[in-house]
Each structure stands twice: as C-alpha cells, then as structure tokens.
Design an enzyme around this catalytic site. Structure first.
Site, PDB file in Angstrom:
ATOM      1  N   ASP A   1      40.287  68.576  93.332  1.00 56.19           N
ATOM      2  CA  ASP A   1      40.006  69.213  92.041  1.00 56.19           C
ATOM      3  C   ASP A   1      40.027  68.173  90.924  1.00 56.19           C
ATOM      4  OD1 ASP A   1      42.719  68.806  91.989  1.00 56.19           O
ATOM      5  OD2 ASP A   1      43.269  70.878  91.550  1.00 56.19           O
ATOM      6  N   SER A   2      40.278  66.893  91.301  1.00 52.60           N
ATOM      7  CA  SER A   2      40.083  65.795  90.343  1.00 52.60           C
ATOM      8  C   SER A   2      38.617  65.726  89.926  1.00 52.60           C
ATOM      9  CB  SER A   2      40.542  64.461  90.947  1.00 52.60           C
ATOM     10  OG  SER A   2      39.980  64.271  92.231  1.00 52.60           O
TER      11      SER A   2
ATOM     12  N   ASP B   1      40.217  71.202  97.845  1.00 56.60           N
ATOM     13  CA  ASP B   1      41.309  71.758  97.036  1.00 56.60           C
ATOM     14  C   ASP B   1      41.016  73.199  96.644  1.00 56.60           C
ATOM     15  OD1 ASP B   1      43.378  69.917  96.709  1.00 56.60           O
ATOM     16  OD2 ASP B   1      42.343  68.841  95.094  1.00 56.60           O
TER      17      ASP B   1
ATOM     18  N   LYS C   1      43.460  72.477 100.687  1.00 59.07           N
ATOM     19  CA  LYS C   1      44.722  71.884 100.196  1.00 59.07           C
ATOM     20  C   LYS C   1      45.235  72.733  99.042  1.00 59.07           C
ATOM     21  CE  LYS C   1      44.923  67.710  97.934  1.00 59.07           C
ATOM     22  NZ  LYS C   1      45.428  68.066  96.595  1.00 59.07           N
TER      23      LYS C   1
ATOM     24  N   GLU D   1      48.634  73.019  96.163  1.00 62.34           N
ATOM     25  CA  GLU D   1      49.769  72.320  95.552  1.00 62.34           C
ATOM     26  C   GLU D   1      50.989  73.241  95.518  1.00 62.34           C
ATOM     27  OE1 GLU D   1      48.724  70.795  91.692  1.00 62.34           O
ATOM     28  OE2 GLU D   1      47.040  69.624  92.476  1.00 62.34           O
TER      29      GLU D   1
ATOM     30  N   GLU E   1      52.266  62.712  95.981  1.00 61.42           N
ATOM     31  CA  GLU E   1      51.665  61.986  94.853  1.00 61.42           C
ATOM     32  C   GLU E   1      52.752  61.470  93.913  1.00 61.42           C
ATOM     33  OE1 GLU E   1      48.403  64.005  93.001  1.00 61.42           O
ATOM     34  OE2 GLU E   1      48.263  62.548  91.365  1.00 61.42           O
TER      35      GLU E   1
HETATM   36  O1  KIV Z   1      42.360  66.133  93.431  1.00 60.40           O
HETATM   37  C1  KIV Z   1      42.629  65.037  93.960  1.00 60.40           C
HETATM   38  O2  KIV Z   1      41.867  64.070  93.893  1.00 60.40           O
HETATM   39  C2  KIV Z   1      43.904  64.921  94.656  1.00 60.40           C
HETATM   40  C3  KIV Z   1      44.331  63.548  95.098  1.00 60.40           C
HETATM   41  C4  KIV Z   1      44.785  62.761  93.954  1.00 60.40           C
HETATM   42  C5  KIV Z   1      45.344  63.614  96.175  1.00 60.40           C
HETATM   43  O3  KIV Z   1      44.581  65.886  94.840  1.00 60.40           O
END
Ligand code: KIV
Length: 271
Positions: free
Chosen positions: A51-52, A90, A120, A122, A189
């Site tokens: 989600d980055s 994510d 994924k 969190e 992280e």
């Molecule tokens: O969203 C992302 O890129 C991440 C990584 C930094 C692990 O969760």
C-alpha cells in the site's frame, strides 16, 4: 504444438523451506506491469504490491487513502507480468479493521479480482480473528509488525518502534500469535536488529525485515527507493543500488534539449 517452458513458481511452502535451509528470501515492491516484469525476470522470490503505492504512485503523504479497488488495479497489473515470484498484496487501511467478516470479504475480493497469491495485513493480536477467518477461506496471510504505517496517526512519527522493553515484549508475543494463527510469513518494519533477530529465532515462519537488520530470514525494500527514484527519502536502512533520479533527470533534459534544438527526430527516426 507449442513448446511451453515450465517456470517453477515460488510458493509459501518454499519460503518456509528456505528458512529451514538458512537461505535468505529477497522481496521487493511493485505496483505496475513493466516494473514487475523486470523484477520477476531478475529472479526475486516475492513481490509485494504494497500500500506504499499510496505514497510512491499517487503522491499521498500516508498509506491511508489508497482504496481496495486501487490495490486491485495495481495487483492485477503486477500479476499479468509474473512467471515465477509469489505475489503478496496489502489489504489497505479500512478494508479489514472493522471485523473479521469485513476482512474476509475484502480478502476474497482482492484475491478474486487481482489474481494475487496472498494478502498482507498490519497488526498483532487485535486482528487474530480476521487472520484465522481469511485463512479458513484458503487465502495465505502474511503478517506485519513493528512500524505499521496504517497506524501512523496512533504512533505520530515514522521513527524506530519497540525500542522500549514493554513494546518489544508485546511485539514478540504478537509474532507468536501471528505464527499460531497460521500466517506463512511476517514482515518486521523498523525495529532494533537485536529484537528482530530474537523474533526470527523464536518462530518457525520466515521473518522478512525492512530496517530490521541482517539477523532475519529475508529483506524487503520499496523498489523506487532502492533504485534511487525517491531521492528525498533517505532512512539509514536504505541501500541505493542506482541513482535513477539523476539518470532520469539527465535523460529528460537531453530529450528536451534535442526537441528544442530540432536534433530529434533525425532523418533515420522518421517515415
Ligand atoms: O507497503 C509496503 O511497501 C510495505 C513494505 C514497506 C513492507 O508494507
């Protein structure tokens, strides 16, 4: 008859075997077809559609604004490029925190519409029920502890997490909860290297670190950061393998100059 070259795909089971063998896991982010194709052909084990994308692709300050449909768009573009890597996507902020039913609905939607191989999420003990419910539908889950950017407004800053004993103890307990819940791997992280090493030793599932030192089972970086495209972002843990910001700026400037000076296109570059 077409000759089809079989490419052996990376599975969640193989990642766990790699940990057992002591072979490190390499993971990078991708959000689009072209980048994912290059990364996959380079031989990466896991591609994370993180989600980055909210920061890197859309220019938001945090990961919070990105939607489930936008993540599906990014993940389905990545999936079309992949021959070998395991693709993890994510679940974005707001798509799973409500309750386990909402989490399952979001996980099924993202898997069905993107073709990704795993999701994924969190969080620790507070999302245990959601993880178990998603897993019961046959969807592999990767955990994420330490600095969890979807909770940035709770933390207040992007600094190193779990430096104090109490938070470190809770993180270790949460890692065990995630393993017991059935997560196939865990991202840690921005936490102290010593704590990350301790976590990796305490659980049997692979631990993939970002800013968590070398004592874990694998590493992940945001591709645009390691390529030096996001030159304003320089955390200590980041190793830059290229300075694409400078190279690309140079190429764009050269193109502008060539167009303005009428050098481009030349005789050979037209019909
Ligand atoms: O969203 C992302 O890129 C991440 C990584 C930094 C692990 O969760």
């Amino acid at each position: 008859m077409s000759v089809h070259k079989e490419v052996k795909k990376v599975t969640t089971h193989q990642l766990q075997e790699m940990k057992r063998r002591g072979e490190k896991i390499a993971m990078l982010t991708a959000y689009d077809y072209t980048m994912a194709k290059i990364i996959d052909h380079a031989g990466i084990d896991v591609i994370l559609v993180g989600d980055s994308a909210s920061n890197v692709m859309a220019g938001h300050e945090t990961t919070l604004p990105i939607t489930l449909d936008q993540m599906i768009y990014h993940a389905s573009s990545v999936i079309r490029a992949i021959d070998r890597a395991l693709v993890v996507v994510d679940l974005p902020f707001g798509s799973y925190q409500g309750n386990s039913k909402e989490a399952l609905t979001s996980a099924i939607k993202i898997m069905k519409e993107s073709g990704a191989h795993a999701v994924k999420l969190e969080g620790g003990r507070e999302i245990k029920d959601s993880i178990e419910r998603i897993l019961s539908a046959g969807i592999p889950v990767m955990g994420h502890l330490g600095l969890t950017p979807q909770s940035i407004y709770k933390f207040g800053t992007y600094t190193v997490r779990a430096k104090e004993e109490e938070e470190a103890k809770r993180l270790l307990e949460d890692a065990k909860v995630l393993e017991e819940s059935g997560c196939f791997a865990l991202v840690l992280e921005k936490i102290p290297a010593k704590l990350a090493t301790e976590v990796a030793k305490a659980i049997t599932i692979p631990v993939i670190g970002i800013g968590a030192g070398g004592g874990v089972d694998g590493q992940v970086l945001v591709t645009h950061d390691m390529l030096g495209m996001t030159h304003e972002f320089s955390p200590r843990f980041l190793r830059r393998y290229l300075n694409l910001y400078e190279s690309m700026t140079g190429a764009f400037q050269l193109y502008i100059k060539d167009v303005k000076s009428r050098d481009f296109p030349n005789e050979g570059e037209q019909y």
